[in-house]
Each structure stands twice: as C-alpha cells, then as structure tokens.
Design an enzyme around this catalytic site. Sequence first.
Site, PDB file in Angstrom:
ATOM      1  N   GLY A  11       0.871  -0.914  -0.335  1.00 11.63           N
ATOM      2  CA  GLY A  11      -0.483  -0.224   0.031  1.00 11.63           C
ATOM      3  C   GLY A  11       0.740   1.094   0.108  1.00 11.63           C
ATOM      4  CG  ASP A  34      -0.304  -5.980  -0.244  1.00  8.86           C
ATOM      5  OD1 ASP A  34      -0.108  -5.055   0.565  1.00  8.86           O
ATOM      6  OD2 ASP A  34      -1.705  -6.385   0.094  1.00  8.86           O
ATOM      7  CE1 TYR A 142      -8.737   4.043   8.499  1.00  3.89           C
ATOM      8  CE2 TYR A 142      -9.340   5.662   8.737  1.00  3.89           C
ATOM      9  CZ  TYR A 142      -8.293   4.761   8.705  1.00  3.89           C
ATOM     10  OH  TYR A 142      -6.830   5.514   8.199  1.00  3.89           O
TER      11      TYR A 142
HETATM   12  P1  NAD Z   1      -3.114   1.058   1.535  1.00  3.92           P
HETATM   13  O1  NAD Z   1      -4.350   0.443   1.479  1.00  3.92           O
HETATM   14  O2  NAD Z   1      -2.747   1.576   0.541  1.00  3.92           O
HETATM   15  O3  NAD Z   1      -2.034  -0.216   2.041  1.00  3.92           O
HETATM   16  C1  NAD Z   1      -3.187  -1.310   2.893  1.00  3.92           C
HETATM   17  C2  NAD Z   1      -2.297  -2.676   1.977  1.00  3.92           C
HETATM   18  O4  NAD Z   1      -3.006  -3.840   2.679  1.00  3.92           O
HETATM   19  C3  NAD Z   1      -2.761  -2.706   0.922  1.00  3.92           C
HETATM   20  O5  NAD Z   1      -1.120  -3.108  -0.069  1.00  3.92           O
HETATM   21  C4  NAD Z   1      -3.805  -4.007   0.599  1.00  3.92           C
HETATM   22  O6  NAD Z   1      -3.423  -4.489  -0.394  1.00  3.92           O
HETATM   23  C5  NAD Z   1      -2.918  -4.261   1.893  1.00  3.92           C
HETATM   24  N1  NAD Z   1      -4.400  -5.647   2.895  1.00  3.92           N
HETATM   25  C6  NAD Z   1      -5.767  -5.133   2.675  1.00  3.92           C
HETATM   26  N2  NAD Z   1      -6.643  -6.736   3.292  1.00  3.92           N
HETATM   27  C7  NAD Z   1      -5.140  -7.365   3.175  1.00  3.92           C
HETATM   28  C8  NAD Z   1      -5.318  -9.055   3.764  1.00  3.92           C
HETATM   29  N3  NAD Z   1      -6.438  -9.101   4.800  1.00  3.92           N
HETATM   30  N4  NAD Z   1      -4.409  -9.067   4.687  1.00  3.92           N
HETATM   31  C9  NAD Z   1      -2.880  -8.340   4.212  1.00  3.92           C
HETATM   32  N5  NAD Z   1      -2.737  -7.306   4.022  1.00  3.92           N
HETATM   33  C10 NAD Z   1      -3.964  -6.273   3.379  1.00  3.92           C
HETATM   34  O7  NAD Z   1      -3.385   2.244   3.073  1.00  3.92           O
HETATM   35  P2  NAD Z   1      -2.084   2.840   3.438  1.00  3.92           P
HETATM   36  O8  NAD Z   1      -2.524   4.431   3.105  1.00  3.92           O
HETATM   37  O9  NAD Z   1      -0.568   1.882   3.349  1.00  3.92           O
HETATM   38  O10 NAD Z   1      -2.145   2.230   4.768  1.00  3.92           O
HETATM   39  C11 NAD Z   1      -1.594   2.012   5.701  1.00  3.92           C
HETATM   40  C12 NAD Z   1      -2.647   2.045   7.252  1.00  3.92           C
HETATM   41  O11 NAD Z   1      -2.549   3.163   8.088  1.00  3.92           O
HETATM   42  C13 NAD Z   1      -4.122   1.568   7.384  1.00  3.92           C
HETATM   43  O12 NAD Z   1      -3.816   0.785   9.105  1.00  3.92           O
HETATM   44  C14 NAD Z   1      -4.144   3.181   8.147  1.00  3.92           C
HETATM   45  O13 NAD Z   1      -5.110   3.072   8.014  1.00  3.92           O
HETATM   46  C15 NAD Z   1      -2.997   4.016   8.290  1.00  3.92           C
HETATM   47  N6  NAD Z   1      -3.055   5.465   7.394  1.00  3.92           N
HETATM   48  C16 NAD Z   1      -2.909   5.374   6.366  1.00  3.92           C
HETATM   49  C17 NAD Z   1      -3.251   7.069   6.683  1.00  3.92           C
HETATM   50  C18 NAD Z   1      -3.303   7.298   5.236  1.00  3.92           C
HETATM   51  O14 NAD Z   1      -3.180   9.125   4.493  1.00  3.92           O
HETATM   52  N7  NAD Z   1      -2.380   6.802   3.851  1.00  3.92           N
HETATM   53  C19 NAD Z   1      -3.305   8.386   7.102  1.00  3.92           C
HETATM   54  C20 NAD Z   1      -4.207   7.393   8.843  1.00  3.92           C
HETATM   55  C21 NAD Z   1      -3.595   6.287   8.967  1.00  3.92           C
HETATM   56  N1  SER Z   2      -6.155   8.932   5.002  1.00  2.00           N
HETATM   57  C1  SER Z   2      -6.328   8.355   6.385  1.00  2.00           C
HETATM   58  C2  SER Z   2      -7.578   9.023   4.779  1.00  2.00           C
HETATM   59  O1  SER Z   2      -8.556   9.745   4.520  1.00  2.00           O
HETATM   60  C3  SER Z   2      -7.260   9.135   7.647  1.00  2.00           C
HETATM   61  O2  SER Z   2      -6.491   8.232   8.372  1.00  2.00           O
HETATM   62  O3  SER Z   2      -8.265   7.302   5.338  1.00  2.00           O
END
Ligand code: NAD
Ligand code: SER
Length: 321
Positions: A11, A34, A142
């Site tokens: 991700g 993943d 969420y």
């Molecule tokens: P993303 O959606 O880009 O990546 C998530 C990854 O998890 C994907 O590659 C997906 O294939 C994988 N995945 C989904 N289901 C799965 C499963 N059953 N088993 C294994 N892998 C699985 O998310 P991200 O933006 O990289 O976020 C990662 C974490 O950080 C999350 O917990 C998200 O809530 C948190 N987060 C992200 C942001 C942001 O702005 N990107 C902000 C706050 C928190």
């Molecule tokens: N960037 C994330 C979202 O919009 C915040 O956790 O879901």
Amino acid sequence: MGKTIIIGACGQIGTELVLELRKRKGVNAVIAADVKDEVPEILASGPYAKMDILDREAVRAYIMNEGITEVYLLAALLSATAEKHPDFAWRLNMEGLFTILDLAKEGVVKKIFWPSSIAVFGPTTPRDKTPQFTITEPTTIYGISKLAGERWCEYYHQKHHVDVRSIRYPGLISYTSLPGGGTTDYAVDIFYQAKLNNQYVSFLSSDSELPMMYMEDAIRATVELMEADANSLKIRSSYNLAGCSFTPSELANEIKKHLPDFKMEYKPDFRQAIADSWPRSIDDSAASRDWGWSARYGIGEIVSVMLENVNIDLLKTSTQK
Ligand code: NAD
Ligand code: SER
C-alpha cells in the site's frame, strides 16, 4: 536478531516503509507481506509473502517459522472505502490486530507498530490544534475501529507488557504508490490530474482544512518512534502527529505557482461529511516531548516535490488493473 515483517506492504505507506527498513536492517531481514498476488516491482528485490491477515493460523505459523520479532501491521480499509463496507472494515481493521497482539503477549513478537489516524476524532472534538487527550467520538466506521484498536493496544501494553507503538497519522501525501481509499486522497490525486490535464475536480469543498503530511516525514516518524527508548514513551494508545494543514483551495493556489493555468473545480461527495468531522490541525507536542518529533515538510515543499516526481504512468497502470 529476529526478522521484521510489514503486513499490508503493497500500500501507500508500506511500499516506502519496506524500502526504508530494508536500508536500515538489510534486505533479507525485512519481509514484505500483503494479500495481493503480485509484489510491486519496487519491492521485488527482497522477500515477499502472500498473506491474508484474516487467516489467523497461517499468520501465526508464518511469523513463528520465520523467526519474526518485529511486526508493522498496516493492512486496513481506509475511511472512504470502510464506509462502503462497514462489516468487513470492522473485521479487517480489528481481527489482524488481535492476532499480532496475542503473538506479542505470548512472547513470540517483541515489538509492534500499528497505525492509528486523525479519524479517531469526531465532530465533538476541538478542531484546531486538537490535543493529544480530548473528546474522541468518531462518526465513521474507520474512526471507530482505530479508536477501539488504540484502546486494545494500551490494554495489551498495561496488562501484558506488550511493546506496541502507534501514531495517529494525518493524511499522507506521496508519489511512490497510489493512495488506498481515504478521505485525504484528493491531496494526492490532484498532482496526477494537474500533470495529466492541468485541472482537478475536488471531492472536498474549497475550504475543507485537514491535517496532512509528506510521506518522508511519516516514515521518519515511524522509524524514530520504533527506535525510541521504551521508557521515554508515555503514550501506548497512539501519538498525535502533525505535518502541515491546508485546504483544497490553498493546495490549488500552491500548484498554480508552478502551473499558472491549473484549474480547480469543487464537487463535494460523501467524503465531505467525513472531512467535516475531522480536526483542522493537530497538537503533537507529546510526540515532540517523548521522542523528539518535528516535521520538516510544509505545503510549499510538498507541492514542489510532488510535481517533480509524480509519474502519471502509475495512474495508467492502476486504471488498467
Ligand atoms: P493502503 O490501502 O494503501 O494499503 C493497505 C494494504 O493492505 C494494501 O496493499 C492491501 O492490499 C493490504 N491488505 C488489505 N487487506 C489485507 C489482508 N487481508 N491481508 C494482508 N494485506 C491486506 O493503506 P495505507 O495508506 O498504506 O495505510 C496503511 C495503514 O496506515 C492503515 O492502517 C491506515 O489506516 C493507516 N493510515 C493511513 C493514512 C494515509 O493517509 N495513508 C493515514 C492514517 C492512517
Ligand atoms: N488518510 C486517511 C483517510 O483519509 C486518514 O486516516 O482515510
């Protein structure tokens, strides 16, 4: 020394975190995992495991057999996608966390990173300079799952001495991979459309101010928190973290400094209500105090680096899939 695994490695955060951890710990010491069949090219130089975090027994067996002692659990549904699939979002965002927390309680895993979000806050939270400890009444599935996860992390730390560390990330901005279905995704999409069409239709209104952060800052924060002395960490739920805050129109104006003909339209959709329930800015003084956190990127630096590096081929590849 045990190995490290990043679950949800393909991700937006995972791709960059894997690369950084491989630089620091060595390529073969850091396993990307993943649910996806194929590993992105950028991660292909090191070990990859296809893994469904919901398959508790398979995850347990893999972690034990590989001698993994440090886990970064990133797999989750983000805010916008979670609203469309609330039952599955709750399952995905919670069950994997228990699997990993239990492995740590049993002494197999020694250290866990689990990300929370600004989504733990809600409409009753003070929206400016939102304090570390304040009202948390999230109105999204969420946010509810992240808040519950935070409480479980703190509980496992207090009752079972589990070394779990967490950050409430703001909206993250990066160009290595596309964002995965969040409310802050507009602040990444906009750069692809600016380069492709010199225009963008924002799904948030012009004045929706939200906390944001450039990915390099977020990865550095994650590494700094994970390397911090355990005794200095006073918060085992999740640390507030701030980068910079801006609105869609402020972002458009910054882009116009580079692309003077760039045009922005506003057509808010269901994500507007989510954005309206979140803070405008964050007080991260607890992170500064406990592990020396300080952000480096402001809106000007983010726009320059994104316009320079965004590769529209990534967008085309993802649309073809
Ligand atoms: P993303 O959606 O880009 O990546 C998530 C990854 O998890 C994907 O590659 C997906 O294939 C994988 N995945 C989904 N289901 C799965 C499963 N059953 N088993 C294994 N892998 C699985 O998310 P991200 O933006 O990289 O976020 C990662 C974490 O950080 C999350 O917990 C998200 O809530 C948190 N987060 C992200 C942001 C942001 O702005 N990107 C902000 C706050 C928190
Ligand atoms: N960037 C994330 C979202 O919009 C915040 O956790 O879901």
